[in-house]
Motif scaffolding. Structure first.
Motif, PDB file in Angstrom:
ATOM      1  N   GLU A 230       0.838  -1.195   0.000  1.00 31.31           N
ATOM      2  CA  GLU A 230       0.000   0.000   0.000  1.00 31.31           C
ATOM      3  C   GLU A 230       0.877   1.250   0.000  1.00 31.31           C
ATOM      4  O   GLU A 230       1.874   1.314   0.703  1.00 31.31           O
TER       5      GLU A 230
ATOM      6  N   TYR B  12       0.471   5.808  -0.201  1.00 27.84           N
ATOM      7  CA  TYR B  12      -0.519   6.861  -0.008  1.00 27.84           C
ATOM      8  C   TYR B  12       0.092   8.221  -0.292  1.00 27.84           C
ATOM      9  O   TYR B  12       1.309   8.364  -0.424  1.00 27.84           O
TER      10      TYR B  12
ATOM     11  N   TYR C 137      -5.093   9.964  -0.840  1.00 29.33           N
ATOM     12  CA  TYR C 137      -5.337   8.774  -1.641  1.00 29.33           C
ATOM     13  C   TYR C 137      -4.440   7.650  -1.145  1.00 29.33           C
ATOM     14  O   TYR C 137      -3.419   7.878  -0.483  1.00 29.33           O
ATOM     15  N   HIS C 138      -4.854   6.425  -1.408  1.00 33.93           N
ATOM     16  CA  HIS C 138      -4.001   5.284  -1.099  1.00 33.93           C
ATOM     17  C   HIS C 138      -4.374   4.139  -2.028  1.00 33.93           C
ATOM     18  O   HIS C 138      -5.352   4.223  -2.777  1.00 33.93           O
ATOM     19  N   SER C 139      -3.582   3.093  -1.991  1.00 35.97           N
ATOM     20  CA  SER C 139      -3.819   1.974  -2.911  1.00 35.97           C
ATOM     21  C   SER C 139      -4.303   0.732  -2.188  1.00 35.97           C
ATOM     22  O   SER C 139      -3.991   0.510  -1.013  1.00 35.97           O
ATOM     23  N   HIS C 140      -5.110  -0.050  -2.898  1.00 39.28           N
ATOM     24  CA  HIS C 140      -5.409  -1.431  -2.558  1.00 39.28           C
ATOM     25  C   HIS C 140      -4.773  -2.235  -3.688  1.00 39.28           C
ATOM     26  O   HIS C 140      -5.421  -2.457  -4.717  1.00 39.28           O
TER      27      HIS C 140
ATOM     28  N   PRO D  86     -11.250  -1.428  -5.083  1.00 43.93           N
ATOM     29  CA  PRO D  86     -11.105  -0.060  -4.576  1.00 43.93           C
ATOM     30  C   PRO D  86     -12.270   0.383  -3.706  1.00 43.93           C
ATOM     31  O   PRO D  86     -12.677   1.542  -3.730  1.00 43.93           O
TER      32      PRO D  86
ATOM     33  N   PRO E 206     -13.720   0.862   0.233  1.00 40.13           N
ATOM     34  CA  PRO E 206     -13.061   1.144   1.520  1.00 40.13           C
ATOM     35  C   PRO E 206     -13.218   0.010   2.523  1.00 40.13           C
ATOM     36  O   PRO E 206     -14.232  -0.690   2.542  1.00 40.13           O
TER      37      PRO E 206
ATOM     38  N   ASP F  21      -9.979   2.129   6.472  1.00 38.90           N
ATOM     39  CA  ASP F  21     -10.011   3.291   5.578  1.00 38.90           C
ATOM     40  C   ASP F  21     -11.008   4.331   6.071  1.00 38.90           C
ATOM     41  O   ASP F  21     -10.750   5.546   5.995  1.00 38.90           O
TER      42      ASP F  21
ATOM     43  N   ILE G 187      -9.232   5.766  -3.676  1.00 34.65           N
ATOM     44  CA  ILE G 187      -8.603   4.446  -3.582  1.00 34.65           C
ATOM     45  C   ILE G 187      -8.262   3.973  -4.985  1.00 34.65           C
ATOM     46  O   ILE G 187      -9.108   4.000  -5.877  1.00 34.65           O
TER      47      ILE G 187
END
Length: 199
Positions: free
Chosen positions: A89, A91, A146-149, A154, A156, A160, A185
């Motif tokens: 992950e 962000y 923002y952040h990644s999965h 995507p 939450p 999150d 996401i």
């Protein structure tokens, strides 16, 4: 007597050196163990599909979207590129403008974060403050994150939502009003072909 004192001094010096070397080895082992724990924690942090929360459109619940969001292609590209750099992950923050009269939230720039140790709250706070200062210097405000999965949907997770709530509290204006906070996401490695969710 002098010979004895020199011998004692040499022995004491050797003991101190051995203690220092042992301490360094222990510290090195602790850092290695910490990196292993952090790696496992990041792997465990990847949300399972069953733990993700479905999002609902405003129209489904009979409400109107409270404001309009504008995101430029450059910002979208930078977020996507940053999230493709790692299978862990990542962000970052979103800088831009909120217009309370027109009810528009405009993302003008993206600020990726890079941490040596994501679990270090002091490092996180220092980095966040630096980014907020940088955004302010560019005549923008922090309007979201923002952040990644990396490999999951995507949608939450419960974590999150907690993070979103914390970020939103930081958006509180001087008059006590909480301005909008946009949470994005990105799912860079979910599936082998592009889908509407990945976009």
């Amino acid at each position: 007597k002098q010979w004895y004192q020199r011998r004692v001094a040499i022995t004491a010096g050797m003991i101190q050196l051995a203690i220092a070397q042992l301490a360094e080895e222990q510290a090195k082992a602790a850092r290695t163990k910490e990196r292993e724990i952090m790696k496992e924690a990041r792997q465990d942090a990847v949300p399972a599909e069953s733990s993700l929360i479905d999002c609902v459109k405003f129209s489904v619940v009979g409400q109107k979207q409270p404001y309009t969001v504008f995101i430029g292609s450059n910002s979208l590209l930078l977020m996507d590129y940053h999230c493709h750099l790692s299978t862990d992950e990542v962000y970052g923050y979103l800088g831009g403008k909120w217009d309370p009269n027109k009810l528009t939230l405009q993302v003008q720039s993206v600020f990726p974060c890079s941490l040596n140790n994501p679990a270090d709250q002091t490092e996180c706070t220092v980095l966040q403050n630096k980014i907020r200062e940088l955004i302010t210097q560019q005549d923008m405000t922090v309007i979201g994150w923002y952040h990644s999965h990396p490999t999951s949907s995507p949608r939450p997770s419960q974590h999150d939502i907690v993070c979103q709530s914390v970020h939103q509290q930081h958006m509180r204006s001087l008059d006590g009003r909480i301005d909008p906070c946009l949470g994005v996401i990105v799912s860079p490695f979910r599936g082998s072909t592009p889908t509407s969710e990945m976009q």
